[in-house]
Motif scaffolding. Structure first.
Motif, PDB file in Angstrom:
ATOM      1  N   ASN A 125       0.803  -1.218   0.000  1.00 55.09           N
ATOM      2  CA  ASN A 125       0.000   0.000   0.000  1.00 55.09           C
ATOM      3  C   ASN A 125       0.836   1.268   0.000  1.00 55.09           C
ATOM      4  O   ASN A 125       0.306   2.360  -0.210  1.00 55.09           O
ATOM      5  CB  ASN A 125      -0.944   0.028   1.205  1.00 55.09           C
ATOM      6  N   ALA A 126       2.121   1.123   0.284  1.00 53.96           N
ATOM      7  CA  ALA A 126       3.020   2.274   0.325  1.00 53.96           C
ATOM      8  C   ALA A 126       4.436   1.797   0.044  1.00 53.96           C
ATOM      9  O   ALA A 126       4.746   0.619   0.213  1.00 53.96           O
ATOM     10  CB  ALA A 126       2.971   2.948   1.700  1.00 53.96           C
ATOM     11  N   ILE A 127       5.249   2.718  -0.400  1.00 51.83           N
ATOM     12  CA  ILE A 127       6.670   2.433  -0.583  1.00 51.83           C
ATOM     13  C   ILE A 127       7.452   3.426   0.274  1.00 51.83           C
ATOM     14  O   ILE A 127       7.015   4.557   0.477  1.00 51.83           O
ATOM     15  CB  ILE A 127       7.107   2.528  -2.051  1.00 51.83           C
ATOM     16  N   ILE A 153      14.838   2.555   2.287  1.00 55.97           N
ATOM     17  CA  ILE A 153      15.304   1.444   1.448  1.00 55.97           C
ATOM     18  C   ILE A 153      16.762   1.155   1.767  1.00 55.97           C
ATOM     19  O   ILE A 153      17.171   0.005   1.898  1.00 55.97           O
ATOM     20  CB  ILE A 153      15.101   1.752  -0.049  1.00 55.97           C
ATOM     21  N   GLU A 154      17.550   2.201   1.941  1.00 55.92           N
ATOM     22  CA  GLU A 154      18.950   2.031   2.321  1.00 55.92           C
ATOM     23  C   GLU A 154      19.052   1.325   3.672  1.00 55.92           C
ATOM     24  O   GLU A 154      19.884   0.429   3.850  1.00 55.92           O
ATOM     25  CB  GLU A 154      19.643   3.392   2.381  1.00 55.92           C
ATOM     26  N   ASP A 155      18.208   1.685   4.629  1.00 54.40           N
ATOM     27  CA  ASP A 155      18.195   1.017   5.934  1.00 54.40           C
ATOM     28  C   ASP A 155      17.855  -0.462   5.794  1.00 54.40           C
ATOM     29  O   ASP A 155      18.457  -1.314   6.462  1.00 54.40           O
ATOM     30  CB  ASP A 155      17.188   1.669   6.882  1.00 54.40           C
ATOM     31  N   PHE A 169      20.314  -3.436   6.825  1.00 54.02           N
ATOM     32  CA  PHE A 169      19.878  -4.453   7.773  1.00 54.02           C
ATOM     33  C   PHE A 169      20.105  -5.841   7.189  1.00 54.02           C
ATOM     34  O   PHE A 169      20.649  -6.725   7.835  1.00 54.02           O
ATOM     35  CB  PHE A 169      18.396  -4.279   8.121  1.00 54.02           C
ATOM     36  N   SER A 170      19.704  -6.020   5.954  1.00 58.36           N
ATOM     37  CA  SER A 170      19.852  -7.311   5.281  1.00 58.36           C
ATOM     38  C   SER A 170      21.321  -7.716   5.208  1.00 58.36           C
ATOM     39  O   SER A 170      21.697  -8.824   5.590  1.00 58.36           O
ATOM     40  CB  SER A 170      19.261  -7.232   3.878  1.00 58.36           C
ATOM     41  N   PHE A 171      22.156  -6.818   4.737  1.00 59.33           N
ATOM     42  CA  PHE A 171      23.572  -7.136   4.549  1.00 59.33           C
ATOM     43  C   PHE A 171      24.259  -7.401   5.881  1.00 59.33           C
ATOM     44  O   PHE A 171      24.982  -8.384   6.033  1.00 59.33           O
ATOM     45  CB  PHE A 171      24.264  -5.991   3.811  1.00 59.33           C
ATOM     46  N   ALA A 193      14.700  -5.050  -6.616  1.00 62.65           N
ATOM     47  CA  ALA A 193      13.254  -5.195  -6.503  1.00 62.65           C
ATOM     48  C   ALA A 193      12.643  -4.104  -5.634  1.00 62.65           C
ATOM     49  O   ALA A 193      11.489  -3.738  -5.820  1.00 62.65           O
ATOM     50  CB  ALA A 193      12.908  -6.576  -5.915  1.00 62.65           C
ATOM     51  N   ALA A 194      13.403  -3.599  -4.688  1.00 57.87           N
ATOM     52  CA  ALA A 194      12.861  -2.640  -3.739  1.00 57.87           C
ATOM     53  C   ALA A 194      12.811  -1.227  -4.272  1.00 57.87           C
ATOM     54  O   ALA A 194      11.957  -0.448  -3.887  1.00 57.87           O
ATOM     55  CB  ALA A 194      13.691  -2.649  -2.456  1.00 57.87           C
ATOM     56  N   CYS A 195      13.723  -0.895  -5.131  1.00 56.60           N
ATOM     57  CA  CYS A 195      13.846   0.505  -5.532  1.00 56.60           C
ATOM     58  C   CYS A 195      12.722   0.898  -6.493  1.00 56.60           C
ATOM     59  O   CYS A 195      12.697   0.456  -7.634  1.00 56.60           O
ATOM     60  CB  CYS A 195      15.196   0.764  -6.173  1.00 56.60           C
TER      61      CYS A 195
END
Length: 84
Positions: free
Chosen positions: A43-45, A51-53, A57-59, A77-79
């Protein structure tokens, strides 16, 4: 039923991969639970800083737990922004 975007699936997958509740993950990301829910439902991006956070976090946690980082998959996919 609405088809989830790649971004929404990846945010939810990232949270679930590390076994985090929505409350804990939103606390880590410094966002509200409702904001996280909106991201996960498509519903939102987020703003590019969030996105950087998510990528960081993932890395950071992939390295910590010995996973192969999937930052490129998530980042692409996120950007939601198009760069020329």
């Amino acid at each position: 039923m609405k088809k989830l975007s790649a971004f929404a699936r990846n945010v939810r997958g990232l949270r679930q991969e590390f076994g985090l509740s929505t409350e804990k993950f939103s606390e880590i990301m410094e966002i509200s639970v409702s904001t996280l829910g909106n991201w996960e439902r498509g519903n939102a991006i987020p703003h590019v800083s969030h996105i950087e956070d998510l990528v960081n976090f993932s890395f950071d946690n992939d390295k910590k737990y010995g996973y192969v980082p999937y930052v490129p998959r998530f980042a692409v996919a996120a950007c939601p922004y198009k760069y020329s």
